[in-house]
Design a protein around this motif. Sequence first.
Motif, PDB file in Angstrom:
ATOM      1  N   LEU A  68      -7.902  -3.137   8.933  1.00 50.98           N
ATOM      2  CA  LEU A  68      -7.163  -4.092   8.106  1.00 50.98           C
ATOM      3  C   LEU A  68      -5.893  -3.412   7.595  1.00 50.98           C
ATOM      4  O   LEU A  68      -5.951  -2.297   7.076  1.00 50.98           O
ATOM      5  N   VAL A  69      -4.752  -4.081   7.729  1.00 44.22           N
ATOM      6  CA  VAL A  69      -3.496  -3.494   7.244  1.00 44.22           C
ATOM      7  C   VAL A  69      -2.721  -4.425   6.318  1.00 44.22           C
ATOM      8  O   VAL A  69      -2.013  -3.966   5.424  1.00 44.22           O
ATOM      9  N   ALA A 112      -3.250  -1.073   0.078  1.00 43.58           N
ATOM     10  CA  ALA A 112      -2.781   0.100  -0.656  1.00 43.58           C
ATOM     11  C   ALA A 112      -3.815   1.222  -0.644  1.00 43.58           C
ATOM     12  O   ALA A 112      -3.516   2.333  -1.056  1.00 43.58           O
ATOM     13  N   ALA A 113      -5.022   0.939  -0.202  1.00 45.18           N
ATOM     14  CA  ALA A 113      -6.091   1.938  -0.167  1.00 45.18           C
ATOM     15  C   ALA A 113      -7.055   1.563   0.955  1.00 45.18           C
ATOM     16  O   ALA A 113      -7.038   0.436   1.452  1.00 45.18           O
ATOM     17  N   GLU A 114      -7.893   2.512   1.321  1.00 40.22           N
ATOM     18  CA  GLU A 114      -8.914   2.256   2.341  1.00 40.22           C
ATOM     19  C   GLU A 114      -9.871   1.181   1.816  1.00 40.22           C
ATOM     20  O   GLU A 114     -10.421   1.316   0.718  1.00 40.22           O
ATOM     21  N   ARG A 141     -13.929  -5.222   0.029  1.00 36.56           N
ATOM     22  CA  ARG A 141     -13.148  -5.099  -1.206  1.00 36.56           C
ATOM     23  C   ARG A 141     -11.872  -4.369  -0.831  1.00 36.56           C
ATOM     24  O   ARG A 141     -11.904  -3.271  -0.277  1.00 36.56           O
ATOM     25  N   VAL A 142     -10.735  -5.018  -1.112  1.00 39.83           N
ATOM     26  CA  VAL A 142      -9.438  -4.451  -0.740  1.00 39.83           C
ATOM     27  C   VAL A 142      -8.543  -4.361  -1.961  1.00 39.83           C
ATOM     28  O   VAL A 142      -8.644  -5.166  -2.879  1.00 39.83           O
ATOM     29  N   GLN A 143      -7.679  -3.350  -1.939  1.00 42.32           N
ATOM     30  CA  GLN A 143      -6.615  -3.253  -2.936  1.00 42.32           C
ATOM     31  C   GLN A 143      -5.313  -3.450  -2.178  1.00 42.32           C
ATOM     32  O   GLN A 143      -5.033  -2.762  -1.189  1.00 42.32           O
ATOM     33  N   VAL A 144      -4.533  -4.425  -2.645  1.00 41.62           N
ATOM     34  CA  VAL A 144      -3.298  -4.787  -1.958  1.00 41.62           C
ATOM     35  C   VAL A 144      -2.149  -4.829  -2.950  1.00 41.62           C
ATOM     36  O   VAL A 144      -2.356  -4.910  -4.158  1.00 41.62           O
ATOM     37  N   ARG A 145      -0.949  -4.782  -2.386  1.00 43.28           N
ATOM     38  CA  ARG A 145       0.253  -4.971  -3.208  1.00 43.28           C
ATOM     39  C   ARG A 145       1.295  -5.673  -2.347  1.00 43.28           C
ATOM     40  O   ARG A 145       1.299  -5.549  -1.138  1.00 43.28           O
TER      41      ARG A 145
END
Length: 110
Positions: free
Chosen positions: A18-19, A31-33, A65-69
């Motif tokens: 996932l990118v 923004a993180a794995e 669970r993803v951290q995005v910006r």
Amino acid sequence: MGTFSESVNVVRSAEGALVQLWWRGRLYDLAAEPLCWYERRPWWESETRMRPGEGVGYVDTQMWRVQVRQDGATELLTLDLVRYRPSDRWRVIKIHDALDEKFKELQEGA
């Protein structure tokens, strides 16, 4: 915020990682794995019988669970996603409140 369900488009790398996410008309970069786990769902409540080989996505649900910006932003957004297989549909099911995350960090440090 609470739990809900909203469609999201996932962009993957050539290797399948996932990118990026397209959500609510905006592009978000990871923004993180991401974290991935599986949750057992009560498939027997909606399916009385499954033919051999059709169990993918019926027994376990893939959760992320993803951290995005957003591009150029410093603020992170933490989302829980669910991937429905075999259709490969993705949905946002939870938006984590930054204050909740900070509270959890403080509790773990105590």
